[in-house]
Design a protein around this motif. Structure first.
Motif, mmCIF file in Angstrom:
data_model
loop_
_atom_site.group_PDB
_atom_site.id
_atom_site.type_symbol
_atom_site.label_atom_id
_atom_site.label_comp_id
_atom_site.label_asym_id
_atom_site.label_seq_id
_atom_site.Cartn_x
_atom_site.Cartn_y
_atom_site.Cartn_z
ATOM 1 N N ILE A 149 0.839 -1.079 -0.059
ATOM 2 C CA ILE A 149 -0.007 0.107 0.015
ATOM 3 C C ILE A 149 0.942 1.168 0.197
ATOM 4 N N PRO A 150 0.768 2.278 -0.850
ATOM 5 C CA PRO A 150 1.400 3.255 -1.109
ATOM 6 C C PRO A 150 1.431 4.237 0.225
ATOM 7 N N ILE A 168 6.417 6.166 -10.872
ATOM 8 C CA ILE A 168 6.313 5.757 -9.381
ATOM 9 C C ILE A 168 4.963 6.131 -9.101
ATOM 10 N N SER A 169 4.058 7.153 -9.545
ATOM 11 C CA SER A 169 2.810 7.182 -9.178
ATOM 12 C C SER A 169 1.799 6.093 -9.688
ATOM 13 N N SER A 170 2.179 5.476 -10.914
ATOM 14 C CA SER A 170 1.443 4.371 -11.402
ATOM 15 C C SER A 170 1.649 3.224 -10.712
ATOM 16 N N LEU A 171 3.029 3.018 -10.153
ATOM 17 C CA LEU A 171 3.359 1.905 -9.312
ATOM 18 C C LEU A 171 2.434 2.101 -7.867
ATOM 19 N N PHE A 172 2.459 3.329 -7.490
ATOM 20 C CA PHE A 172 1.793 3.457 -6.158
ATOM 21 C C PHE A 172 0.394 2.994 -6.239
ATOM 22 N N LEU A 173 -0.511 3.488 -7.350
ATOM 23 C CA LEU A 173 -1.626 3.088 -7.730
ATOM 24 C C LEU A 173 -1.859 1.768 -7.914
ATOM 25 N N ALA A 174 -0.928 1.012 -8.481
ATOM 26 C CA ALA A 174 -0.959 -0.383 -8.813
ATOM 27 C C ALA A 174 -0.944 -1.408 -7.522
ATOM 28 N N THR A 223 -1.467 13.014 7.221
ATOM 29 C CA THR A 223 -0.037 12.703 6.915
ATOM 30 C C THR A 223 -0.177 11.731 5.829
ATOM 31 N N ALA A 224 -0.755 10.982 5.805
ATOM 32 C CA ALA A 224 -0.946 9.890 4.693
ATOM 33 C C ALA A 224 -1.650 10.322 3.456
ATOM 34 N N VAL A 225 -2.493 11.446 3.822
ATOM 35 C CA VAL A 225 -3.639 11.790 2.757
ATOM 36 C C VAL A 225 -2.539 12.793 1.741
ATOM 37 N N ILE A 226 -1.743 13.507 2.611
ATOM 38 C CA ILE A 226 -0.531 14.430 1.840
ATOM 39 C C ILE A 226 0.366 13.612 0.901
ATOM 40 N N ILE A 227 0.866 12.704 1.705
ATOM 41 C CA ILE A 227 2.008 11.876 0.887
ATOM 42 C C ILE A 227 1.387 11.078 -0.205
ATOM 43 N N VAL A 228 0.389 10.305 -0.112
ATOM 44 C CA VAL A 228 -0.425 9.456 -0.848
ATOM 45 C C VAL A 228 -0.998 10.312 -1.985
ATOM 46 N N GLY A 229 -1.962 11.182 -1.442
ATOM 47 C CA GLY A 229 -2.841 11.998 -2.104
ATOM 48 C C GLY A 229 -1.731 13.088 -2.989
#
Ligand code: NA
Ligand code: NA
Lengths: 427, 178, 302
Positions: A149-150, A168-174, A223-229
């Protein structure tokens, strides 16, 4: 002969207990010398290995994770998870799984998860009457969710090892769907065992308490919302999101929660530097090692050999999975990502597999390796915190292995699990 | 998985010097990670708020990460905190174990020396090039690894001296947990 | 003797095909005394790293773009001066003549012998906002540039916001507006997919950067005169091939992106752009006074 020297020296270094990073570096430099290549170019490979812009996100993820743990964010996330699912039978096991989802979603490091969440949850579980082996097993295996999970610094390592062509964003989404699938499989395993062993359930704390625990957790969760979002929406680059998330975590724990003392801050900094340098020196030395693998054209040879054995994609994938699993059992994750990606990714893509999906398979396989003897950082740390001998934990861990293997099989054979999100949302 | 040498009651002069070196590295790399975070905060502010991207941040950040990586790695050698496989050490008799550790530290010392010497040569090769956008010499990029080599050499020799003195080093997994 | 060679491009790219041809010709012309094992796709490192590898003798041969050579070899930076070449033809005349020789001398001083010059076309601006016709159109625009003071200076002087950024991040950044634009040649604009997210391509041709096939000086000097001639000839012949392939590839890429509805415009009058570059030239020449005659030489060929 040169290739033999490279591989056998590395193996020798590992067996006598040299740090893996230095064993990689020493083997690579010896091969440089053997081939008559200037050693200073070996040094250049080591330096250039970390001179990669995408890697800058890693210290930020690690630092943010440490600040969250030492600044009290992790604890509030656990309280929220406990209020939300603690009332189910064996609820603390499930809490454990979902805390890993929330916290692992931020620290991005499985070992950090085990040491952070484990030291909060394992003692509580033991106190409430859960067996220590169960507490350790569920903590250790659910930490793998943090890799999927990203954000996840291992995904960045994968993107870098793949040559920088993967977004990297695509990887995170994947990683989102496979990560959730894995969490669900683990939660089912945790539930079934809990019922079988007759573990207790907490009483439901009531909607107000649930809501309050959510409110307390919210600033930290942000914090997660900032980083992942930030990454997924593309508002920030990955590195910027990491930096901004780190600054935010420091400010929230300092100003909102008021739980970040100067001592805690120093501990967070020290540990962040320690983990960062451990990962990065591995990246650095693996770059010199990978240079020699390319020099000896190992990736081409492996593709030819594997496709020579069978051209049936399923057979080849099973072969790759089995190889990764075995390697994962004896070696650490980051090193294996850096070594195996250039070798196996061409095999996977020549079978028509998307590099994103292959990344997920790689992460799950190597993640499982973190939980298996003889070499499994997560298992070691978990057993140490739970004060359980490794033999005892391993005797009852198999239902969780099965849960991970189910998730792995689904991810291997159903590309849509990995690819739907990135195709729908990224370019 | 980590190993940790229990500090003997009386720290020798050598130990005090090596610990001091290790502390300086920690101080520098700790400062570096905080500075790294702050300058990236500045980058975000510049890019999104001021519409004036500070162009020096990326290159400075890459230099800082060199410092964190290589000084931190040297500290890891002093404190035995690197990822390694101690499985085989654990299953052999204690006499063999000591020899494995001696060989491992000797390898590390040689590796450190090679790093130091060739890091110096790399810095010389790079010296006349300059890093774009910040205008400092490319050679600085090779300085941390050179320092790392010297430190790894010293710290590994320190471990060898400790073994020679009979200060036993025990495996201690709990170190990772703290 | 087997030489090892570096090239950053993937299979099928004009440079890759040409470098393989170079290897073939090399074996042919030296009767198999010298062969070339090429490592394509940048598997042995980035270009600045590969330059060091050839200088230090880890590799014998490299196909380098002159842009990233600037920090190591000041003479090569002259081709990174925006608008220094009027068009590709001007660049060819300069590089195949005295100016090219002067640049080669600069390389030789750093242990590299230039054997032949390849093409990498002309770089133009593209962005997601609007066509660029005058410097005023660049005003306030966030433009991704490569790591080089000259490129960031160029955007600065046009009133834009230069944003150095890793190449792999550019697509996503264009898509989400982290940057508004970037600049590159047609084949890169096409193969990176940037045309999907930045649909205005304005033919500024502000940078026309040649590439070289370079050999380690010690390796070259150890050859017999006959071998040296053979190596040179092989490289020159591969350059002829590369330039043809490049031109074809450029046309194909342009046709492909144009068919997807990219809004393309030529810039009627580039003079205001060139004039805006004065401070960039001044700063550069103040720091590198030795290069001034070379700049004048190139400009005199227009
Ligand atoms: Na994660
Ligand atoms: Na393992």
């Amino acid at each position: 002969m040169g290739l033999f020297i490279l591989l056998s020296l590395f193996a020798l270094g590992v067996v006598i207990g040299m740090p893996v990073a230095f064993a990689l570096g020493a083997a690579a430099l010896t091969a440089f010398w053997w081939e008559g290549l200037p050693l200073l170019i070996g040094l250049q490979r080591i330096v250039s290995g970390v001179n990669v812009f995408s890697l800058l996100a890693i210290p930020f993820f690690i630092f943010a994770g440490e600040l969250m743990f030492h600044g009290g964010i992790a604890m509030r996330l656990v309280r929220f998870a406990a209020a939300a699912v603690g009332w189910v039978r064996g609820g603390l096991g499930i809490v454990n799984v979902f805390s890993s989802m929330l916290f692992g979603g931020i620290s991005g490091s499985a070992v950090a998860d085990v040491s952070a969440l484990g030291s909060i949850l394992i003692p509580v579980m033991k106190e409430k009457g859960y067996d220590d082996d169960y507490a350790v097993n569920v903590t250790v295996t659910s930490s793998i969710a943090g890799i999927m999970i990203p954000p996840s610094h291992n995904m960045i390592l994968y993107a870098v090892a793949a040559g920088g062509g993967i977004s990297i964003s695509s990887l995170f989404l994947a990683g989102v769907v496979p990560g959730v699938v894995m969490c669900v499989c683990l939660a089912v395993a945790a539930y079934v065992i809990a019922v079988k062993r007759g573990y207790p359930s907490e009483t439901f704390p009531g909607w107000t308490a649930l809501f309050l625990s959510f409110v307390y957790a919210l600033p930290g969760l942000f914090t997660a919302v900032i980083i992942v979002g930030g990454v997924l929406s593309g508002v920030f680059t990955v590195t910027e999101s990491g930096a901004f998330g780190t600054i935010y975590a420091a400010l929230v724990t300092l100003i909102v929660y008021r739980s970040l003392t100067w001592e805690n801050f120093l501990i967070a900094v020290t540990r962040a530097v320690k983990t960062t340098s451990m990962v990065m020196i591995l990246v650095a030395c693996a770059a010199a090692f990978a240079y020699m693998l390319s020099f000896y054209q190992v990736p081409n040879k492996v593709v030819k050999t594997m496709l020579g054995i069978s051209e049936n994609p399923i057979a080849v994938l099973l072969m790759i999975n089995a190889t990764l699993l075995i390697l994962g059992m004896i070696m650490d994750m980051a090193a294996l990502i850096l070594i195996c990606t250039p070798i196996f990714l061409p095999v996977a893509t020549s079978l028509g597999m998307d590099p994103l999906q292959f990344g997920m398979i790689l992460m799950m396989n190597l993640g499982l390796g973190l939980c298996t003897p003889p070499v499994g950082a997560c298992l070691f740390v978990g057993c140490a915190i739970g004060e359980v001998p490794m033999e005892k934990a391993v005797r009852t861990i198999w239902p969780f292995y099965i849960a991970i293997l189910v998730a792995l099989a689904l991810t291997t054979f159903i590309p849509a699990i990995s690819l739907t999100l990135p195709r729908a949302l990224a370019g | 998985m980590t190993t940790k040498s229990p500090r003997p009651g009386r720290a020798s002069g050598l130990d005090r010097v090596l610990d001091a070196l290790s502390f300086v590295c920690k101080l520098l790399s700790g400062t570096a990670i905080v500075v790294l975070t702050l300058i990236f905060g500045w980058l975000v502010w510049g890019r999104y708020v001021m519409n004036d991207t500070p162009t020096w941040v990326e290159q400075v950040a890459l230099l800082l990460i060199m410092l964190i990586t290589f000084l931190g790695a040297a500290v890891g050698v002093r404190e035995n905190t690197h990822l390694g496989v101690s499985y085989f050490r654990e299953i052999v008799p204690s006499r063999v174990r000591t020899w494995l550790m001696v060989v491992s530290h000797v390898f590390m010392a040689v590796f450190g020396a090679v790093l130091a010497w060739n890091g110096y040569k790399l810095a010389v090769l790079k010296w006349e090039s300059s890093i774009p956008l910040i205008g400092v010499s490319e050679g600085w990029r090779a300085v941390p690894i050179t320092a790392c080599g010297i430190l790894v050499l010293l710290f590994s020799l320190g471990h060898l001296v400790a073994i020679a003195r009979g200060e036993r080093q025990e495996l201690d997994v709990s170190e990772l947990v703290e | 003797e087997e030489w090892k060679g570096w090239n950053i491009h993937v299979e099928g790219y004009p440079n890759t095909v040409a470098m393989d041809k170079f290897g073939e010709l090399l074996a042919e012309k030296t009767n198999g005394e010298i062969t070339l094992q090429m490592f394509h796709g940048g598997v042995l490192g980035s270009q600045p790293d590969a330059i060091e590898q050839v200088r230090a003798g880890a590799l014998a041969i490299g196909n380098f773009n002159l842009g990233p050579m600037g920090p190591t070899i000041p003479e090569t930076n002259v081709v990174s001066l925006p608008f220094v070449f009027k068009d590709v033809d001007h660049m060819h005349r300069a590089m195949d003549g005295e100016a090219g020789q002067k640049i080669s001398d600069g390389m030789a001083a750093k242990g590299l012998i230039a054997l032949a010059w390849y093409d990498s076309g002309a770089r133009s601006f593209y962005n997601s906002k609007k066509p660029i016709n005058t410097p005023a159109d660049v005003q306030g625009m966030k433009v991704r540039v490569m790591n080089n003071d000259l490129y960031s200076g160029m955007i600065q002087e046009l009133g834009g916001n230069p944003s150095p950024m890793a190449f792999a991040e550019v697509y996503q950044s264009l898509k989400t507006g982290v940057v508004d634009g970037a600049e590159n040649n047609w084949p890169s604009y096409e193969s990176t997919g940037h045309f999907e997210v930045a649909g205005y391509y304005s033919l500024s041709e502000h940078l026309i950067i040649p590439e070289c096939v370079c050999i380690n000086a010690d390796v070259y000097n150890a050859l017999t005169p006959e071998q040296q001639t053979a190596v040179k000839e092989a490289a020159m012949e591969s350059a002829t091939l590369q330039r043809e392939l490049w031109a074809t590839r450029e046309t194909e890429s342009r046709d492909k992106v144009m068919a997807t509805g990219v809004k393309f415009n030529e810039i009627a009058d580039k003079t205001p752009f060139q004039e805006a570059m004065k401070p960039v030239y001044e700063t550069y020449l103040a720091a590198n006074p030795d290069i001034a005659p070379l700049v004048e030489l190139i400009q005199s060929l227009q």
